[in-house]
Design an enzyme around this catalytic site. Structure first.
Site, PDB file in Angstrom:
ATOM      1  N   ASP A 246      -1.814   0.556   6.751  1.00  0.00           N
ATOM      2  CA  ASP A 246      -2.814   0.165   5.741  1.00  0.00           C
ATOM      3  C   ASP A 246      -2.491  -1.249   5.234  1.00  0.00           C
ATOM      4  OD1 ASP A 246      -4.115   2.583   5.922  1.00  0.00           O
ATOM      5  OD2 ASP A 246      -3.369   3.406   4.031  1.00  0.00           O
TER       6      ASP A 246
ATOM      7  N   ASP B  26      -2.611   1.346  -6.645  1.00  0.00           N
ATOM      8  CA  ASP B  26      -1.197   1.199  -6.238  1.00  0.00           C
ATOM      9  C   ASP B  26      -0.312   0.784  -7.401  1.00  0.00           C
ATOM     10  OD1 ASP B  26      -0.955   1.455  -3.067  1.00  0.00           O
ATOM     11  OD2 ASP B  26      -2.897   0.637  -3.617  1.00  0.00           O
TER      12      ASP B  26
ATOM     13  N   HIS C 186      -3.972   5.707   6.319  1.00  0.00           N
ATOM     14  CA  HIS C 186      -3.101   6.440   5.373  1.00  0.00           C
ATOM     15  C   HIS C 186      -1.627   6.391   5.776  1.00  0.00           C
ATOM     16  CE1 HIS C 186      -6.711   7.701   3.390  1.00  0.00           C
ATOM     17  NE2 HIS C 186      -7.138   8.313   4.483  1.00  0.00           N
TER      18      HIS C 186
ATOM     19  N   GLU D  26       2.165   5.097  -0.231  1.00  0.00           N
ATOM     20  CA  GLU D  26       1.715   6.471   0.003  1.00  0.00           C
ATOM     21  C   GLU D  26       2.513   7.327  -0.970  1.00  0.00           C
ATOM     22  OE1 GLU D  26      -0.896   7.104   1.846  1.00  0.00           O
ATOM     23  OE2 GLU D  26      -0.917   5.025   2.533  1.00  0.00           O
ATOM     24  N   ALA D  27       1.864   8.378  -1.456  1.00  0.00           N
ATOM     25  CA  ALA D  27       2.484   9.180  -2.511  1.00  0.00           C
ATOM     26  C   ALA D  27       2.288  10.667  -2.244  1.00  0.00           C
ATOM     27  CB  ALA D  27       1.857   8.806  -3.855  1.00  0.00           C
TER      28      ALA D  27
ATOM     29  N   ASP E 223       0.863  -1.184   0.000  1.00  0.00           N
ATOM     30  CA  ASP E 223       0.000   0.000   0.000  1.00  0.00           C
ATOM     31  C   ASP E 223       0.900   1.235   0.000  1.00  0.00           C
ATOM     32  OD1 ASP E 223      -3.008   0.960   0.588  1.00  0.00           O
ATOM     33  OD2 ASP E 223      -1.588   2.228   1.665  1.00  0.00           O
TER      34      ASP E 223
HETATM   35  P1  AMP Z   1      -4.276   5.640   0.861  1.00  0.00           P
HETATM   36  O1  AMP Z   1      -3.723   4.276   0.524  1.00  0.00           O
HETATM   37  O2  AMP Z   1      -5.743   5.703   0.929  1.00  0.00           O
HETATM   38  O3  AMP Z   1      -3.619   6.084   2.112  1.00  0.00           O
HETATM   39  O4  AMP Z   1      -3.854   6.624  -0.296  1.00  0.00           O
HETATM   40  C1  AMP Z   1      -2.681   6.475  -1.032  1.00  0.00           C
HETATM   41  C2  AMP Z   1      -2.292   7.792  -1.607  1.00  0.00           C
HETATM   42  O5  AMP Z   1      -3.384   8.317  -2.365  1.00  0.00           O
HETATM   43  C3  AMP Z   1      -1.964   8.882  -0.613  1.00  0.00           C
HETATM   44  O6  AMP Z   1      -0.620   8.809  -0.151  1.00  0.00           O
HETATM   45  C4  AMP Z   1      -2.187  10.132  -1.454  1.00  0.00           C
HETATM   46  O7  AMP Z   1      -1.117  10.375  -2.327  1.00  0.00           O
HETATM   47  C5  AMP Z   1      -3.389   9.728  -2.292  1.00  0.00           C
HETATM   48  N1  AMP Z   1      -4.633  10.164  -1.649  1.00  0.00           N
HETATM   49  C6  AMP Z   1      -5.392   9.466  -0.792  1.00  0.00           C
HETATM   50  N2  AMP Z   1      -6.450  10.180  -0.392  1.00  0.00           N
HETATM   51  C7  AMP Z   1      -6.354  11.377  -1.010  1.00  0.00           C
HETATM   52  C8  AMP Z   1      -7.136  12.573  -1.034  1.00  0.00           C
HETATM   53  N3  AMP Z   1      -8.277  12.696  -0.333  1.00  0.00           N
HETATM   54  N4  AMP Z   1      -6.726  13.604  -1.803  1.00  0.00           N
HETATM   55  C9  AMP Z   1      -5.596  13.519  -2.545  1.00  0.00           C
HETATM   56  N5  AMP Z   1      -4.823  12.425  -2.572  1.00  0.00           N
HETATM   57  C10 AMP Z   1      -5.183  11.369  -1.821  1.00  0.00           C
HETATM   58 MG    MG Z   2      -2.440   3.897   2.257  1.00  0.00          MG
END
Ligand code: AMP
Ligand code: MG
Length: 302
Positions: free
Chosen positions: A218, A156, A213, A59-60, A57
């Site tokens: 995650d 991903d 997040h 993060e970006a 998972d």
């Molecule tokens: P997550 O696995 O849900 O934590 O999300 C992975 C990546 O998606 C995060 O590190 C963000 O780069 C992008 N991301 C997730 N949620 C948002 C959001 N509400 N707005 C913009 N980018 C998001």
């Molecule tokens: Mg994540």
């Protein structure tokens, strides 16, 4: 049977009694099915397609309300699940330094909990990827043991890893071209609607452990869902693959830059969305199976 009757029966069989009624029903049904198969010596208990699952998972980098952001991977976790013992047996975890947008937005730091210091002192993505692949080798993944990558949704691999390989001018790793989208596997197996990570956990009677997040947390929680699916008799198999914006072998060798071939029947993302929408109208099954995909293409073309 009522939920209480199901729980009583599962308890009598020393099986997990947590989860919604749909989950309990499926668990009991699969228990009887597996017992029958074992008696008939058709399938030994705990038989799975893969020896291991690698839950990833990413993060970006991101910006609020910007769906077209040039996301760079800043957290690279990988949680290794042994499909036979059905437990987490190892973890890989590193942060990566972004290059295109080295300064994290406040939104990104708040969302992921990753601070500027952490990414400043990290190495760039290609070095981290190389170490992750060494970690895979250490476990003889793809050598002595079969494995599959598991993610929460298509993004991903289809978005973050594809974008990052493109920016870093490195080939897309062959182990990431096909994967298990846990949302899809979960809704198909338990015959329920497509859910997000937290909803899947709640439906199983579990709670998110750690901070949402955070890539590592995650991944661990996705792994918990994968383990429960295995325990409930689901043979997790790859159900998604990289199929858009894929450069040919030649262009990949020249740095994975995305080029649209004139022969490509789906010339643009808009066409892809249109095509998917048409298919959606044709088949209800398609909607259930490809909800994430449709959302992903819509995101890319917006
Ligand atoms: P997550 O696995 O849900 O934590 O999300 C992975 C990546 O998606 C995060 O590190 C963000 O780069 C992008 N991301 C997730 N949620 C948002 C959001 N509400 N707005 C913009 N980018 C998001
Ligand atoms: Mg994540």
């Amino acid at each position: 049977m009522t939920s209480k009757e199901l729980r009583d029966k599962l308890a009598e069989l020393k099986l997990d009694i947590r989860g919604s009624k749909d989950i309990l029903q499926k668990r009991l049904k699969m228990h009887y099915k597996q017992r029958k198969l074992m008696k008939a010596k058709v399938r030994p208990p705990g038989n799975t397609t893969y020896d291991y699952l690698i839950v990833i998972d990413f993060e970006a980098t991101c910006q609020e309300n910007n769906l077209n952001y040039n996301h760079e991977i800043i957290e690279f976790p990988a949680v290794l699940v042994d499909c036979h013992s059905r437990e987490i047996v190892d973890e890989f975890h590193e942060y990566c330094k972004p290059v295109l947008n080295p300064k994290l937005t406040d939104f990104c730091s708040t969302l992921t909990g990753i601070t500027q210091d952490v990414v400043d002192s990290a190495e760039e993505f290609p070095a981290v990827l190389a170490r992750m692949e060494t970690w895979m080798m250490k476990h003889y993944l793809g050598v002595d043991h079969t494995f599959a990558v598991v993610t929460d949704g298509p993004w991903d691999m289809s978005r973050f890893l594809q974008m990052q390989c493109n920016f870093s001018k490195i080939p897309f790793p062959c182990w990431g071209k096909k994967w298990i989208n846990i949302r899809k596997a979960y809704s198909t197996y338990y015959s329920c609607k497509r859910m997000n990570l937290e909803e899947m956990l709640i439906n199983l009677g579990l709670k998110f452990e750690g901070t949402q997040h955070c890539g590592l947390h995650d991944s661990r929680n996705i792994a918990r869902i994968a383990i429960q699916l295995l325990k409930d008799g689901c043979d997790l198999v790859k159900n998604e693959f990289l199929h858009v914006n894929q450069p040919s072998q030649g262009s990949r060798a020249q740095g994975n830059s995305i080029k649209k071939s004139p022969q490509d029947p789906l010339k643009s993302q808009e066409e892809m969305v249109k095509k998917l929408e048409e298919m959606k109208l044709e088949s209800k099954h398609f909607v259930d199976e490809n909800q994430d995909l449709l959302e992903y293409h819509r995101l890319q073309s917006s």
